[in-house]
Design a protein around this motif. Structure first.
Motif, short mmCIF file in Angstrom:
data_model
loop_
_atom_site.label_atom_id
_atom_site.label_comp_id
_atom_site.label_asym_id
_atom_site.label_seq_id
_atom_site.Cartn_x
_atom_site.Cartn_y
_atom_site.Cartn_z
N ALA A 10 0.81 -1.22 0.00
CA ALA A 10 0.00 0.00 0.00
C ALA A 10 0.84 1.26 0.00
O ALA A 10 0.43 2.31 -0.51
N ARG B 118 -3.57 -0.91 -2.42
CA ARG B 118 -4.11 -1.42 -1.15
C ARG B 118 -5.10 -2.53 -1.43
O ARG B 118 -6.02 -2.37 -2.24
N THR C 46 -8.21 -4.44 -0.76
CA THR C 46 -9.48 -4.13 -0.07
C THR C 46 -10.36 -5.35 0.13
O THR C 46 -11.34 -5.28 0.89
N SER D 78 0.80 -8.32 5.95
CA SER D 78 0.56 -6.89 6.05
C SER D 78 0.78 -6.34 7.45
O SER D 78 0.71 -5.13 7.67
#
Length: 456
Positions: A42, A115, A117, A160
């Motif tokens: 991201a 990013r 989602t 992440s």
């Protein structure tokens, strides 16, 4: 001759979410086995989260934070390996290792500014059984340019981390009333006191430091250094538990010497009077007192007024974009069910975790793995070497090498202290119901603590 669905899936890359230390190590381990990774980050570069605490020095040496598979990938590029026995800062780690590693993987394999989602099986929500495992994974992406994309993958490795979701002040795990409205006076990160603007924010002021882990120790030590130059600087240290023999970690018995030394520095800050501890304090509300703030505990005690608050109450995983996958997570820690007993701070506080890999990290949804900090859910004390071993094992499993996946190739350092639960809240009751000495906890309320032990 047309290819089979299995062949089509095998031709897809393995999606790796996050270009941090463990995500990049996973990509390197996959490349070592001839499996194509697609790293989705991201931020604008490798180690974006690490750079946010770039001023903090690690308590692991360079030898302990370079993944073996990564070093093999970097060696032919002319990369200069840092001296192994020295301790990098977060910025050093990102600049001298993580970004070169991402570059070595190749531009087409690492994408920045995207990013994730959502993740699902293509054409299947989490309810549907029929044909589920034959479908590839689909990842929904939001780009920095404001567009949306979808990419397919044969497997998903979510590395992440937990940096983006710090724990709130509230003792019940939710933001305390008044916490959001006081956001301009509350930080959830270790401040960089080398920055003149940040230094001015805390110099000569009273700061509540909420937390009892390595980040809190770092802040207590830094504020103590500031207090020597700026009179009036003081830390009101707020602990949800009590003070015990293991509060400051392993000290000189810690097999990671810098980690032990950090605890000793925090202890020295308390002994020198630069910090005053309040124990057994679970924040229920944050109130204004003119231009200052007051913390109110669930038992009615009030701490303050203070000028600033630094909340270091742990981190937690963002699982929202994995909601369409079938994950097997521990109800308390939000870690994989087989990993949770190894790391549960309700059971032990020594921070020693047996090496584990693909078997323990597996979920009911095949070929999905949480790696690195995210695999620990809400538990603390994660070491990079643990994540590197996870990455090696999972890459082997995805390659069908189950013997290598099951093999343990890591020996972890111990803290030297295993003194019972690190999450006890209540002080031990002595005669007449008063808090007694010993055990894990001290008496609640503000106290100047006299602690024995060797300093460094």
């Amino acid at each position: 001759m047309s290819s089979t669905p299995e062949q089509q899936r095998s031709a897809l890359p393995v999606a790796v979410i996050g270009a941090g230390p463990v995500g990049l190590a996973a990509a390197a381990s996959l490349r070592e086995r001839g499996i194509e990774p697609l790293v989705l980050e991201a931020g604008p570069g490798a180690g974006t989260a690490v750079r946010e605490w770039g001023h903090v020095r690690l308590f692991s040496t360079w030898d302990e934070v370079i993944a073996p598979a990564a070093e093999k990938l970097l060696a032919p590029t002319g990369w200069q390996r840092p001296e192994g026995r020295t301790y990098p800062t977060g910025a050093d780690w990102a600049d001298r290792y993580l970004q070169p590693l991402a570059d070595a993987l190749g531009g087409e394999r690492v994408r920045y500014g995207v990013r994730v989602t959502g993740v699902a099986r293509a054409g299947r929500d989490r309810i549907v059984d029929a044909g589920r495992e034959e479908q590839p994974f689909v990842l929904h992406l939001a780009t920095a340019e404001g567009t949306e994309e979808r990419v397919l993958a044969r497997a998903v490795l979510d590395a992440s981390g937990t940096w983006s979701t710090p724990g709130p002040l509230g003792g019940d795990g939710l933001p305390a009333p008044g916490e959001r409205t006081a956001a301009d006076r509350i930080s959830y990160r270790v401040p960089d006191l080398n920055d003149p603007a940040v230094r001015a924010r805390y110099a000569g002021r009273r700061t509540a430091v909420v937390g009892s882990g390595a980040s809190a120790f770092t802040v207590l030590a830094a504020l103590a250094d500031l207090a020597r130059d700026e009179p009036g600087t003081h830390a009101a240290w707020v602990l949800r538990r009590g003070i015990g023999s293991d509060t400051f970690g392993g000290g000189e018995a810690d097999q990671l010497p810098a980690r032990g030394a950090l605890g000793l520095r925090a202890k020295a800050a308390v002994e020198a009077g630069h910090a005053t501890a309040t124990t057994g304090f679970r924040t229920e509300a944050v109130e204004r007192d003119g231009d200052r703030l007051v913390l109110v505990a669930e038992d009615g005690r009030r701490l303050g007024p203070v000028d600033e608050i630094i909340a270091l109450t742990g981190l937690r995983p963002d699982l929202s974009f994995l909601d369409e996958l079938r994950l097997g997570l521990d109800a308390r820690l939000q870690a994989p069910v087989a990993v949770a007993p190894l790391i549960d701070p309700n059971v032990h506080s020594c921070g020693t975790v047996y090496p584990h890999g693909a078997k323990e990290l597996a979920h009911p949804e095949p070929d999905v793995y949480l790696l690195g900090m995210k695999s620990y859910g809400r538990a603390p004390t994660f070491l990079a070497a643990t994540g590197y071993e996870q990455a090696r094992s999972v890459a082997a499993a995805l390659d069908g090498d189950h013997e290598a996946a099951a093999r343990v190739e890591l020996i972890l350092a111990e803290t030297g202290v295993c003194g019972g639960s690190g999450l006890y809240d209540e002080p031990e009751a002595g005669p007449g119901g008063e808090a007694g000495g010993g055990g894990c906890c001290g008496a609640p309320g503000p106290q100047a603590i006299s602690l024995t032990g060797h300093e460094r």
